[in-house]
Design an enzyme around this catalytic site. Structure first.
Site, PDB file in Angstrom:
ATOM      1  N   GLN A  49      13.794   1.595  -1.041  1.00 55.54           N
ATOM      2  CA  GLN A  49      12.763   0.917  -1.886  1.00 55.54           C
ATOM      3  C   GLN A  49      13.372   1.002  -3.524  1.00 55.54           C
ATOM      4  OE1 GLN A  49       9.585   3.740  -3.438  1.00 55.54           O
ATOM      5  NE2 GLN A  49       7.676   1.502  -3.024  1.00 55.54           N
ATOM      6  N   TYR A  52       4.907 -14.320   0.222  1.00 58.42           N
ATOM      7  CA  TYR A  52       4.278 -14.819   1.497  1.00 58.42           C
ATOM      8  C   TYR A  52       5.042 -16.006   2.264  1.00 58.42           C
ATOM      9  CZ  TYR A  52       1.797 -10.943  -0.348  1.00 58.42           C
ATOM     10  OH  TYR A  52       1.016  -9.500  -0.811  1.00 58.42           O
ATOM     11  N   ARG A  65       5.605 -10.043  -5.306  1.00 64.00           N
ATOM     12  CA  ARG A  65       4.477 -10.940  -4.796  1.00 64.00           C
ATOM     13  C   ARG A  65       3.566  -9.543  -4.804  1.00 64.00           C
ATOM     14  NH1 ARG A  65       6.636 -10.950   1.620  1.00 64.00           N
ATOM     15  NH2 ARG A  65       5.378  -8.268   2.234  1.00 64.00           N
ATOM     16  N   GLY A  66       2.428  -9.699  -3.598  1.00 66.30           N
ATOM     17  CA  GLY A  66       1.466  -8.597  -4.493  1.00 66.30           C
ATOM     18  C   GLY A  66       1.713  -7.891  -5.260  1.00 66.30           C
ATOM     19  N   GLU A  67       2.062  -6.479  -5.220  1.00 66.45           N
ATOM     20  CA  GLU A  67       1.781  -5.291  -5.983  1.00 66.45           C
ATOM     21  C   GLU A  67       2.864  -4.934  -6.884  1.00 66.45           C
ATOM     22  OE1 GLU A  67      -1.922  -3.315  -6.017  1.00 66.45           O
ATOM     23  OE2 GLU A  67      -1.269  -1.735  -7.311  1.00 66.45           O
ATOM     24  N   ASP A  68       3.591  -4.440  -6.447  1.00 67.06           N
ATOM     25  CA  ASP A  68       4.352  -3.481  -6.292  1.00 67.06           C
ATOM     26  C   ASP A  68       5.946  -4.405  -6.874  1.00 67.06           C
ATOM     27  OD1 ASP A  68       5.757  -0.510  -7.039  1.00 67.06           O
ATOM     28  OD2 ASP A  68       7.253  -1.287  -5.367  1.00 67.06           O
ATOM     29  N   SER A  69       6.148  -4.611  -6.343  1.00 65.16           N
ATOM     30  CA  SER A  69       7.741  -5.981  -6.930  1.00 65.16           C
ATOM     31  C   SER A  69       6.868  -6.536  -7.760  1.00 65.16           C
ATOM     32  CB  SER A  69       7.811  -6.388  -5.763  1.00 65.16           C
ATOM     33  OG  SER A  69       7.016  -7.951  -5.124  1.00 65.16           O
ATOM     34  N   ASP A 107       1.260  -0.984   0.044  1.00 63.48           N
ATOM     35  CA  ASP A 107       0.056  -0.056   0.035  1.00 63.48           C
ATOM     36  C   ASP A 107       1.066   1.676   0.091  1.00 63.48           C
ATOM     37  OD1 ASP A 107      -2.293  -1.467   0.859  1.00 63.48           O
ATOM     38  OD2 ASP A 107      -1.522  -1.974   2.098  1.00 63.48           O
TER      39      ASP A 107
HETATM   40  O1  TRH Z   1       4.137  -6.569   0.624  1.00 61.71           O
HETATM   41  P1  TRH Z   1       3.421  -6.874  -0.370  1.00 61.71           P
HETATM   42  O2  TRH Z   1       2.907  -7.793   0.115  1.00 61.71           O
HETATM   43  O3  TRH Z   1       2.030  -5.611  -0.595  1.00 61.71           O
HETATM   44  C1  TRH Z   1       1.181  -6.367  -0.686  1.00 61.71           C
HETATM   45  C2  TRH Z   1       0.364  -6.014  -2.115  1.00 61.71           C
HETATM   46  O4  TRH Z   1       0.244  -4.534  -2.488  1.00 61.71           O
HETATM   47  C3  TRH Z   1      -1.429  -6.078  -1.948  1.00 61.71           C
HETATM   48  O5  TRH Z   1      -1.362  -5.884  -3.370  1.00 61.71           O
HETATM   49  C4  TRH Z   1      -1.975  -5.396  -0.393  1.00 61.71           C
HETATM   50  O6  TRH Z   1      -3.373  -5.859  -1.235  1.00 61.71           O
HETATM   51  C5  TRH Z   1      -1.166  -5.945   0.390  1.00 61.71           C
HETATM   52  O7  TRH Z   1       0.758  -5.737   0.393  1.00 61.71           O
HETATM   53  C6  TRH Z   1      -2.010  -4.721   1.145  1.00 61.71           C
HETATM   54  O8  TRH Z   1       4.399  -6.703  -1.598  1.00 61.71           O
HETATM   55  P2  TRH Z   1       4.420  -5.620  -3.000  1.00 61.71           P
HETATM   56  O9  TRH Z   1       3.889  -4.578  -3.163  1.00 61.71           O
HETATM   57  O10 TRH Z   1       5.634  -6.324  -3.196  1.00 61.71           O
HETATM   58  O11 TRH Z   1       5.272  -4.672  -2.303  1.00 61.71           O
HETATM   59  C7  TRH Z   1       7.138  -4.697  -1.485  1.00 61.71           C
HETATM   60  C8  TRH Z   1       6.874  -3.374  -1.658  1.00 61.71           C
HETATM   61  O12 TRH Z   1       8.525  -3.197  -1.087  1.00 61.71           O
HETATM   62  C9  TRH Z   1       7.660  -3.017  -2.317  1.00 61.71           C
HETATM   63  O13 TRH Z   1       7.681  -1.211  -2.554  1.00 61.71           O
HETATM   64  C10 TRH Z   1       9.097  -3.577  -2.643  1.00 61.71           C
HETATM   65  C11 TRH Z   1       9.491  -2.630  -1.109  1.00 61.71           C
HETATM   66  N1  TRH Z   1      10.345  -3.581  -1.225  1.00 61.71           N
HETATM   67  C12 TRH Z   1      11.354  -2.673  -0.248  1.00 61.71           C
HETATM   68  O14 TRH Z   1      11.807  -1.179  -0.540  1.00 61.71           O
HETATM   69  N2  TRH Z   1      13.124  -3.363  -0.468  1.00 61.71           N
HETATM   70  C13 TRH Z   1      13.272  -4.703  -0.343  1.00 61.71           C
HETATM   71  O15 TRH Z   1      13.964  -5.637   0.395  1.00 61.71           O
HETATM   72  C14 TRH Z   1      12.060  -5.763  -0.391  1.00 61.71           C
HETATM   73  C15 TRH Z   1      12.652  -6.922  -0.847  1.00 61.71           C
HETATM   74  C16 TRH Z   1      10.766  -4.761  -1.030  1.00 61.71           C
END
Ligand code: TRH
Length: 401
Positions: A280, A218, A296-300, A36
């Site tokens: 990030q 996850y 996973r999720g959205e951004d990665s 988020d």
């Molecule tokens: O953390 P997430 O599982 O987030 C999820 C999803 O957004 C999902 O859609 C939402 O419903 C839920 O949260 C609440 O995965 P996501 O989206 O990949 O976000 C991880 C963020 O962390 C991404 O911006 C990349 C960042 N990141 C770092 O900044 N440093 C790191 O070392 C890693 C591994 C990731």
């Protein structure tokens, strides 16, 4: 809106900080994990740096935010980070120390704006452009709902639904202008690669015979079988694991008490390094340094697509398996032009990683060259949909004229 705005529309960054700059407030309630705030922060940075907007982010969880942005102070109600104002949104009714309403208001992922802020929006001479930024979905219906309007039931305000997506007619996904150049610079520089490996793992880069895998996921019961396959793989596998929800399973596999940043372990042909969670902006280099990325999720998930390497998606699980059609919708885009056998292998592997079946690494690897070609081609196709920040900024500007 299906294309990148022309450069003439985009290059307003020089106006950053000026009184004529578009002011934008982004409201973000962190449900869990990092996605988020990850999406909101990336969008905020891009609107500020590429479009010259004056951006303020309201976020209710500074701890999650600080993992992505280590310079953030946890104890400050209001602070400025990289030119962006960050407000600790500490209760639903709170709307900042001074109640200023921006030109553009982005309510992320259906979080509810403070009623006092909505009331102030109605008092503005010109109503702000109000977006509800939705979660990313690759499903076809998204294009029909993107930019639909929702009039407020009581006030003279209209909300616009902004849907990220992977296909034409959607809002696209976030992509910074400098991203491809930064990736290319990393990929052609042995010195950059060497420095990254030494700094991130404490080790020299692995030999070219090794397959490097990044693993951001996850908790996942399929990981045990995959670790065994990697251990028994005929060629070396180097696994890079940012510390997080899957770290416990890795520790158990290696009979270690934990697998936190700085830990290393080997079994058979598998060598694993635990990485500290990076800011990030540093996450992309992990994807560029790897041959295959688990995200996973959205951004990665989006970043893996821009990294143009084969990837495996652990989708955010939802009640009643509502996430599975989304997984298949993404596969339909991503795998569209793959030969049938490679497409089936990819789908089987993604399904297995998301709970249906056992991942077969040998089969996945057999299709490596086809998957690599498709990954590069797909990054080009996705870019045609346009960058989300650019698409949003262009739409907002047409409304503000
Ligand atoms: O953390 P997430 O599982 O987030 C999820 C999803 O957004 C999902 O859609 C939402 O419903 C839920 O949260 C609440 O995965 P996501 O989206 O990949 O976000 C991880 C963020 O962390 C991404 O911006 C990349 C960042 N990141 C770092 O900044 N440093 C790191 O070392 C890693 C591994 C990731």
């Amino acid at each position: 809106m299906s294309s990148v705005p022309p450069a003439s529309e985009q290059t307003t960054a020089a106006s950053s900080g000026s009184s004529t700059a578009i002011a934008c407030d982004i409201f973000c309630a962190v449900i869990d994990n990092f996605g988020d705030i990850g999406v909101c922060w990336r969008l905020a940075r891009q609107l500020a740096s590429e479009h010259g907007w004056q951006v303020r982010v309201f976020v209710d969880d500074l701890h999650a935010f600080q993992k992505l942005c280590p310079s953030l102070a946890l104890d400050r109600a209001r602070q400025t980070v990289g030119g962006i104002v960050v407000e600790h949104w500490h209760e639903p009714a709170h709307a900042g120390d001074t109640l200023e309403v921006a030109d553009v208001v982005i309510e992320a992922f259906g979080c509810e704006l403070p009623p006092i802020y909505v009331a102030a929006m109605t008092e503005r001479a010109r109503a702000p452009v109000w977006f509800n930024l939705e979660y990313l979905s690759a499903e076809d219906w998204v294009a029909d709902f993107h930019l639909r309007l929702s009039p407020h039931p009581r006030h003279a305000l209209t909300k616009t639904f902004f849907f990220p997506g992977l296909g034409p007619g959607t809002g696209g996904v976030l992509k910074e202008r400098h991203l491809d150049a930064a990736r290319a610079a990393f990929e052609v520089s042995p010195a950059a690669r060497e420095a990254w490996w030494r700094q991130t793992t404490g080790h020299a880069p692995p030999p070219a015979t090794a397959t490097v895998v990044s693993l951001f996921a996850y908790e996942n019961p399929a990981v045990d079988g995959l670790l065994e396959q990697w251990r028994d793989n005929p060629a070396p596998i180097v696994l890079l694991v940012p510390e997080g929800r899957i770290s416990g399973a890795i520790a158990r596999f290696f009979d270690l008490p934990s697998f936190t940043g700085g830990s290393h372990a080997s079994r058979g042909n598998l060598t694993a390094h635990a990485l500290a969670f990076t800011a990030q902006a540093g996450y992309d280099a992990l994807l560029w340094a790897s041959d295959i990325n688990f995200v996973r999720g959205e951004d990665s998930f989006v970043r893996a697509q821009w990294a143009a390497k084969p990837f495996v998606w652990h989708i955010y699980p939802q009640a009643d398996a509502a996430h599975l059609p989304k997984l298949d919708a993404a596969l339909a885009h991503y795998a569209r032009t793959l030969p049938a056998d490679a497409r089936d292998a990819l789908a089987r592997f993604w399904h297995a990683w998301n709970g249906a079946g056992r991942p077969d690494w040998a089969e996945f690897q057999r299709h490596g060259p086809a998957l690599q070609r498709r990954a590069a081609q797909w990054a080009g196709e996705l870019a045609q949909v346009g960058d989300l920040a650019g698409n949003l900024a262009l739409f907002a500007k047409t409304q503000l004229k």
